[in-house]
Every structure is written in structure tokens, then in C-alpha cells.
Design an enzyme around this catalytic site. Structure first.
Site, PDB file in Angstrom:
ATOM      1  N   GLY A 111      42.599  43.827  35.769  1.00 30.77           N
ATOM      2  CA  GLY A 111      42.585  45.210  36.261  1.00 30.77           C
ATOM      3  C   GLY A 111      42.056  46.198  35.227  1.00 30.77           C
ATOM      4  O   GLY A 111      41.562  47.276  35.584  1.00 30.77           O
ATOM      5  N   GLU A 114      38.430  46.036  35.641  1.00 32.65           N
ATOM      6  CA  GLU A 114      38.119  46.678  36.924  1.00 32.65           C
ATOM      7  C   GLU A 114      38.150  48.198  36.780  1.00 32.65           C
ATOM      8  O   GLU A 114      37.309  48.904  37.336  1.00 32.65           O
ATOM      9  CB  GLU A 114      39.103  46.189  38.000  1.00 32.65           C
ATOM     10  CG  GLU A 114      38.828  44.723  38.354  1.00 32.65           C
ATOM     11  CD  GLU A 114      39.871  44.092  39.247  1.00 32.65           C
ATOM     12  OE1 GLU A 114      41.075  44.229  38.942  1.00 32.65           O
ATOM     13  OE2 GLU A 114      39.487  43.468  40.247  1.00 32.65           O
ATOM     14  N   GLU A 134      41.961  36.321  36.152  1.00 30.88           N
ATOM     15  CA  GLU A 134      42.915  36.136  37.264  1.00 30.88           C
ATOM     16  C   GLU A 134      42.986  34.698  37.772  1.00 30.88           C
ATOM     17  O   GLU A 134      44.036  34.241  38.210  1.00 30.88           O
ATOM     18  CB  GLU A 134      42.555  37.065  38.435  1.00 30.88           C
ATOM     19  CG  GLU A 134      42.822  38.544  38.195  1.00 30.88           C
ATOM     20  CD  GLU A 134      41.641  39.280  37.583  1.00 30.88           C
ATOM     21  OE1 GLU A 134      40.731  38.634  37.021  1.00 30.88           O
ATOM     22  OE2 GLU A 134      41.638  40.524  37.664  1.00 30.88           O
TER      23      GLU A 134
END
Ligand code: HXC
Length: 258
Positions: A111, A114, A134
Site C-alpha cells: 500500500g 500504491e 502482497e
């Protein structure tokens, strides 16, 4: 809303957001996501802020991903709620009309990457480590990673990074086109500020138009995107910055944008 998981400061019209969970390597938990959402929402309403910088507290991590402890025992439905909130937050960040810089001071994973990819520009410390790990948790990226990474580095490289979950160093990430600049850890803050200050002095309306054209283009056909560019180009002429920029060029002086 008062914040504890982020630290927000504004100086010379540059707002810096620091993720403040150093003990967890600045991993994003629900409270941090809520605070970020609220902060970005208020930045979107401000007319004073010209540039946003996002970084992490400490010298080890930018953001080491979503806080993995929040995954324990969660149902798909409750995870969906969290992931949609994080997606909304990153979409809001990407949609800010002003330039946003990720200053990547260490681990930039899951994240975290991201979030960095929802920023316009990325500068990283030589010690930064970047990746979408992930898959090692039996997961896929969920906050835009499969899409934004593919748009930035191409499907082949995105699949390599996501299928294997291997992290890469800053220089490799730069060679992929994932990072714009690499700086020494000691100089990262100063180099980030130089970039932010330059953008803050730039013609904000034209920067907004450029960002809009670049972000919206891939959503439509090439011909429509080029036509949109023409409209936004023409729209720049509704702003005094064009007069100033052209006059400065013709009179051999530096422009002073509004
Ligand atoms: C929760 C984390 C964390 C994370 C680190 N920590 N990353 N806690 N969530 N993502 C915590 C550790 O548990 C540890 O806490 C402390 O931070 C220091 O981490 P260490 O592992 O001891 O440090 P180090 O050995 O240097 O390794 C650093 C690391 C490793 C390589 C970054 O921590 C790591 O692999 N972290 C997980 C990275 C990851 O998989 N990110 C993707 C998450 S999924 P204690 O209490 O032990 O000191 C994701 C999906 C996004 O991001 C969308 C979902 C909403």
C-alpha cells in the site's frame, strides 16, 4: 479532525504530510487511512496550498504497506470496506489539482508503493526499497497497484514485480520508470524541497491543466485525448500566467507567475 497518525505542516505554500507510525514502519492502519482521507479532502478545498509532499517519519521507512495486523480474522466484506476507503483516499490524492510528490525515505511496500504511485512524482533515498510483496501473504495489491504499476512500468515488469513479490532498490526502480529521482538519504529532504519549491513557483493553472491531460488521457481514445489537450491548451489562455510567461520570454526576463 485532529491527527495523531499523520503530521501535517505547511510552509511557503508547500504542505508536508508525514506518516507517523515509526514503530510499525509507518504501516497504514484504518485510523491512518481515515486521517489521510480527511487531510486530502481539506487540501482539495484550500486555495493557498501549491504543492503537497508525502513522506514517512524516521529514516527507515516511507510506508511498509497496509498494517498487516488489521487483516487478522477479517471477513471479505469488512476487508472490502477498508480497501475501498484506501482506494478512495488514493484516488482523491491523485485527483488533487496541485502537484503531489512522494519523498520515499525507506521501505515503500504494498500500500506504500500504491500511495506513492498515486502521487505525481517520486523521489527516493538511495536506501529505499520498493515493491508489491502482497503475493507473499497470499494476496494481490488492492489499492490500485495492479493498475497504476502497470501504467507506470508496463505489464511485463508489473507482472514480474507482483507475481514474485520481490523488492527492488531505488536505482532499479528508477530504471523501471517508477522513481523520478534518487538522492542520498542525507540530501533527500533538501532535494525534495527544491523540487517542491520549483513547482510552487510555477504557473499553477498550467500545471493543473497538464496534470488533468496526463491523468485523463489513458481513460479515453488517443484522438479524444489529443482533442482534450487542445481544449486545455486553449483554456490556459484564459489565465494571466500565459501573458506573464510570454511577456517574460519576449522581454528576456524571468516570469513571475501569479
Ligand atoms: C504491520 C509492520 C509492517 C506492516 C513492518 N511492521 N511492516 N506491521 N504491517 N506492513 C512492523 C514489524 O512487525 C515490526 O514490529 C516493526 O514494524 C519493524 O519491522 P521488522 O520486520 O522488524 O523490520 P525489518 O526486519 O527491517 O524488515 C522490514 C520489512 C518487513 C522488510 C519492511 O517488516 C516486512 O516485510 N514488512 C511487511 C511488508 C509487507 O508485506 N507490506 C505489504 C502489506 S499488504 P515489532 O512489533 O515486531 O517490532 C498491503 C496491501 C495494501 O500493503 C492494501 C490493503 C488495504
Amino acid at each position: 479532525m485532529s491527527y495523531s497518525n499523520i503530521i501535517v505542516t505547511t510552509e511557503n505554500r508547500i504542505t508536508t504530510i508525514k506518516i507517523n507510525r515509526e514503530k510499525s514502519l509507518n504501516a497504514l492502519n484504518e485510523k491512518t487511512i481515515d486521517e489521510l482521507y480527511d487531510c486530502i479532502e481539506s487540501i482539495s478545498k484550500s486555495e493557498d496550498i501549491k504543492v503537497v509532499v508525502i513522506t514517512g517519519v524516521g529514516n527507515k521507512s516511507f510506508i511498509a504497506g497496509a498494517d498487516i495486523t488489521m487483516f487478522e480474522g477479517k471477513s471479505p466484506a469488512s476487508i472490502r470496506t477498508i480497501i475501498l476507503k484506501l482506494q478512495d483516499t488514493l484516488n482523491k490524492l491523485e485527483d488533487l489539482t496541485i502537484p503531489v510528490i512522494a519523498s520515499i525515505n525507506g521501505f515503500c511496500l504494498g500500500g506504500g508503493l500504491e500511495l506513492a504511485m498515486a502521487c505525481d512524482l517520486r523521489i527516493a533515498s538511495e536506501k529505499a526499497i520498493v515493491g508489491q510483496p502482497e503475493i507473499k501473504l497470499g494476496l494481490i495489491p488492492g489499492a490500485g497497484g495492479t493498475q497504476r504499476l502497470t501504467r507506470l512500468v508496463g505489464a511485463g515488469r508489473a507482472k514480474e514485480m507482483i507475481f514474485f513479490g520481490n523488492n527492488v532498490d531505488a536505482e532499479s526502480a528508477k530504471s523501471y520508470g517508477l522513481i523520478n529521482w534518487v538522492a542520498s538519504p542525507e540530501e533527500l529532504e533538501e532535494e525534495t524541497l527544491k523540487i517542491a519549491s520549483r513547482l510552487a513557483k510555477g504557473p499553477s493553472f498550467a500545471l493543473n491543466m497538464a496534470k488533468e491531460a496526463i491523468n485523463r488521457g489513458p481513460e479515453i481514445s488517443l484522438l479524444d485525448a489529443i482533442r482534450m489537450e487542445a481544449e486545455l491548451f486553449a483554456l490556459c489562455f484564459s489565465h494571466e500566467d500565459v501573458k506573464e510567461g510570454v511577456d517574460a520570454f519576449l522581454n528576456k526576463r524571468k516570469p513571475n507567475f501569479s
